[in-house]
Design a protein around this motif. Structure first.
Motif, PDB file in Angstrom:
ATOM      1  N   GLU A 155       4.373  -1.021   3.784  1.00  0.00           N
ATOM      2  CA  GLU A 155       3.066  -1.468   4.308  1.00  0.00           C
ATOM      3  C   GLU A 155       3.124  -2.741   3.209  1.00  0.00           C
ATOM      4  O   GLU A 155       2.627  -2.590   2.151  1.00  0.00           O
ATOM      5  CB  GLU A 155       1.730  -0.731   4.046  1.00  0.00           C
ATOM      6  N   PHE A 161      -3.090  -4.000   6.534  1.00  0.00           N
ATOM      7  CA  PHE A 161      -2.808  -3.037   7.230  1.00  0.00           C
ATOM      8  C   PHE A 161      -2.309  -3.054   8.588  1.00  0.00           C
ATOM      9  O   PHE A 161      -2.096  -2.031   9.447  1.00  0.00           O
ATOM     10  CB  PHE A 161      -4.189  -1.773   7.298  1.00  0.00           C
ATOM     11  N   LYS A 213      -7.082   5.428   0.176  1.00  0.00           N
ATOM     12  CA  LYS A 213      -6.076   4.642   0.485  1.00  0.00           C
ATOM     13  C   LYS A 213      -5.782   3.689  -0.599  1.00  0.00           C
ATOM     14  O   LYS A 213      -6.617   3.264  -1.613  1.00  0.00           O
ATOM     15  CB  LYS A 213      -6.489   3.518   1.617  1.00  0.00           C
ATOM     16  N   ALA A 270       0.841  -1.222   0.042  1.00  0.00           N
ATOM     17  CA  ALA A 270      -0.091   0.100   0.133  1.00  0.00           C
ATOM     18  C   ALA A 270       0.955   1.219   0.065  1.00  0.00           C
ATOM     19  O   ALA A 270       1.797   1.288   0.406  1.00  0.00           O
ATOM     20  CB  ALA A 270      -1.036  -0.037   0.933  1.00  0.00           C
ATOM     21  N   ARG A 306     -13.313  11.935   3.037  1.00  0.00           N
ATOM     22  CA  ARG A 306     -12.678  11.613   4.263  1.00  0.00           C
ATOM     23  C   ARG A 306     -13.593  11.932   5.239  1.00  0.00           C
ATOM     24  O   ARG A 306     -14.060  11.218   6.406  1.00  0.00           O
ATOM     25  CB  ARG A 306     -11.339  12.275   4.411  1.00  0.00           C
ATOM     26  N   PRO A 347      -5.944   7.928   6.189  1.00  0.00           N
ATOM     27  CA  PRO A 347      -6.379   6.447   6.654  1.00  0.00           C
ATOM     28  C   PRO A 347      -5.847   6.259   8.217  1.00  0.00           C
ATOM     29  O   PRO A 347      -6.694   5.324   8.729  1.00  0.00           O
ATOM     30  CB  PRO A 347      -4.936   5.404   5.849  1.00  0.00           C
ATOM     31  N   CYS A 389      -9.452   9.716  -3.406  1.00  0.00           N
ATOM     32  CA  CYS A 389      -8.488   8.592  -3.183  1.00  0.00           C
ATOM     33  C   CYS A 389      -8.200   8.891  -1.659  1.00  0.00           C
ATOM     34  O   CYS A 389      -7.949   9.610  -1.164  1.00  0.00           O
ATOM     35  CB  CYS A 389      -7.176   9.102  -3.798  1.00  0.00           C
ATOM     36  N   PHE A 429      -3.046  10.404  -4.984  1.00  0.00           N
ATOM     37  CA  PHE A 429      -3.187  10.118  -3.324  1.00  0.00           C
ATOM     38  C   PHE A 429      -3.018  11.618  -2.683  1.00  0.00           C
ATOM     39  O   PHE A 429      -3.510  12.144  -1.973  1.00  0.00           O
ATOM     40  CB  PHE A 429      -2.475   9.146  -2.700  1.00  0.00           C
ATOM     41  N   ILE A 474      -0.858   0.893   9.558  1.00  0.00           N
ATOM     42  CA  ILE A 474      -1.739   2.170   9.747  1.00  0.00           C
ATOM     43  C   ILE A 474      -2.949   1.673  10.825  1.00  0.00           C
ATOM     44  O   ILE A 474      -3.094   2.354  11.650  1.00  0.00           O
ATOM     45  CB  ILE A 474      -2.625   2.619   8.517  1.00  0.00           C
ATOM     46  N   CYS A 483       1.496   4.797   1.930  1.00  0.00           N
ATOM     47  CA  CYS A 483       0.799   5.149   3.012  1.00  0.00           C
ATOM     48  C   CYS A 483       1.140   6.627   3.227  1.00  0.00           C
ATOM     49  O   CYS A 483       1.873   7.414   2.328  1.00  0.00           O
ATOM     50  CB  CYS A 483       1.938   4.899   4.111  1.00  0.00           C
ATOM     51  N   VAL A 511     -10.954   1.191   4.276  1.00  0.00           N
ATOM     52  CA  VAL A 511     -10.507   2.217   3.886  1.00  0.00           C
ATOM     53  C   VAL A 511     -10.109   2.203   2.385  1.00  0.00           C
ATOM     54  O   VAL A 511      -9.712   3.430   2.008  1.00  0.00           O
ATOM     55  CB  VAL A 511      -9.296   2.704   5.026  1.00  0.00           C
ATOM     56  N   ILE A 512     -10.117   1.266   1.814  1.00  0.00           N
ATOM     57  CA  ILE A 512      -9.249   1.112   0.378  1.00  0.00           C
ATOM     58  C   ILE A 512     -10.188   1.695  -0.405  1.00  0.00           C
ATOM     59  O   ILE A 512     -11.526   1.599  -0.437  1.00  0.00           O
ATOM     60  CB  ILE A 512      -9.188  -0.474   0.208  1.00  0.00           C
TER      61      ILE A 512
END
Length: 389
Positions: A61, A166, A384, A36, A222, A196, A382, A375, A170, A38, A358-359
């Motif tokens: 990650e 994760f 995650k 991922a 978010r 995240p 976006c 990101f 995170i 981060c 969260v993805i």
């Protein structure tokens, strides 16, 4: 193999690089099945992290399947599915024995560099500069894992990659942020940053017994996700955060405040933040700690300020007079991931939380460089990014 490599500010590339090899008897090599991007990686992308070298493989990650094991590693075998903590820890030194894995005394070969900046060295980290060991990161097809008999946790067959990925960073970081708050029944927790880590902190605060969570951000997606998790939300572009928190807590302040933003706080959120941005741009400062200042002011007397956002250097104009006169407690750390893994894996297995909520974006390594930009710029909803080599 293919990997994402750093070549300067805003320059991440997908390139062919040499495959990793066993270098020590405790090593393991994993074939990466999911990794991922981060929020901490964005600090690298933005050129905020010192001592990065052109061609460094990024990412911390990571999870995958063990394909090779060093001769002294009795904990893993070929075929094991594992999640790899972002902190590299020996398991044997003074700090590791006490559960402070992110303070490992042995895993950073560049510890003298780090000590010159910070007074002492934390643990080595994957894909996060030569101040912290220069280790190759996990946004790649394969990853060498040092001290692999201590760090990686085996994944039960019934859990998907996305449910457990994760655990590498995170989820433990967000959980630690809430854990640091010493939450008591009836507590109100204020959280700055609904990225995240902030999202994990929201869910973790409720898992640990918070009555209310107030989440602060400005990105609509978010804030919406935070509300789905049960939080009340404030938009720092629309609200006076101090005034609103005081209003919501009857003038007392939040019982604990979590800074899940760190060094790159938004410059539009206050005059002090704009000054921070100018100072950083002109090399007169290293960080933009607007959120930390605000969290201190919004915390009730004898409350706790929990800091998990990344800071790198010297912070200006922190209201320490406020903190000492009102009896605040500060708790902060790079997460000792290994200490949290068993209990958090158990929570996932019990269905108490599924961190995959969260993805928002799934992609290949080749698409990674463009998604760094997406990101960073908070485009396309976006929150995650998960990459599957």
């Amino acid at each position: 193999m293919k990997a994402l490599t750093w070549h300067g500010k805003s320059d991440i590339r997908c390139e062919s690089v040499p495959d990793p090899e066993i270098q020590d008897g405790r090593d393991a090599i994993i074939k990466v099945t999911a990794c991922a991007i981060c929020g901490s990686d964005l600090h690298i992308f933005d050129g905020m992290i010192p001592d990065m070298h052109s061609g460094d493989i990024v990412g911390h990650e990571t999870m995958g399947e063990v394909v090779e094991v060093g001769r002294d590693n009795k904990a893993l075998k070929v075929g094991d599915r594992v999640v790899v903590p972002f902190t590299i820890s020996c398991g044997e030194c003074y700090f590791c024995k006490r559960g402070f894995y992110s303070g490992c005394e042995r895993s950073n070969p560049d510890r003298e560099k780090a000590a010159k900046l910070w007074g002492n060295s934390p643990a080595g980290l994957f894909g996060y500069s030569h101040l912290l060991g220069g280790y190759s990161g996990g946004q790649a097809e394969y990853l060498r894992v040092p001290y692999a008999d201590v760090g990686p946790i085996k994944v039960p067959d019934g859990l998907s990659d996305e449910q457990v990925l994760f655990l590498s960073d995170i989820f433990p970081t967000g959980y630690m942020a809430a854990d640091f708050c010493n939450i008591q029944p009836g507590d109100t927790i204020a959280i700055w940053g609904c990225g995240p880590v902030g999202q994990m902190a929201i869910r973790s605060a409720f898992l640990l017994g918070a009555e209310r969570v107030i989440a602060i951000d400005t990105v609509p997606e978010r804030l919406a996700l935070a509300r789905e998790g049960g939080a009340e939300t404030l938009d720092f572009r629309a609200d006076n955060i101090y005034d609103r928190i005081m209003e919501m807590t009857r003038g007392r302040g939040a019982d604990a405040c979590i800074d899940a933003v760190g060094t790159e706080a938004d410059a539009m959120s206050g005059v002090d933040a704009m000054i921070d941005r100018v100072k950083v741009a002109t090399f007169l400062g290293t960080d933009r700690p607007h959120v930390l200042r605000q969290a201190i002011h919004c915390c009730r007397n004898f409350g706790t300020v929990s800091i998990v956002g990344v800071y790198g250097g010297l912070l200006d104009k922190i209201p320490f007079g406020s903190a000492i006169n009102r009896g605040l407690t500060f708790r902060m750390a790079q997460t000792p991931v290994q200490a949290y893994l068993p209990k958090l894996l158990e929570r996932i297995e019990k269905g108490e939380i599924d961190p995959s909520f969260v993805i928002t974006h799934r992609a290949t390594l080749e698409e990674g460089p463009e998604l760094y930009k997406t990101f960073r710029d908070k485009k396309d909803g976006c929150i995650k990014v998960v990459l599957k080599p």
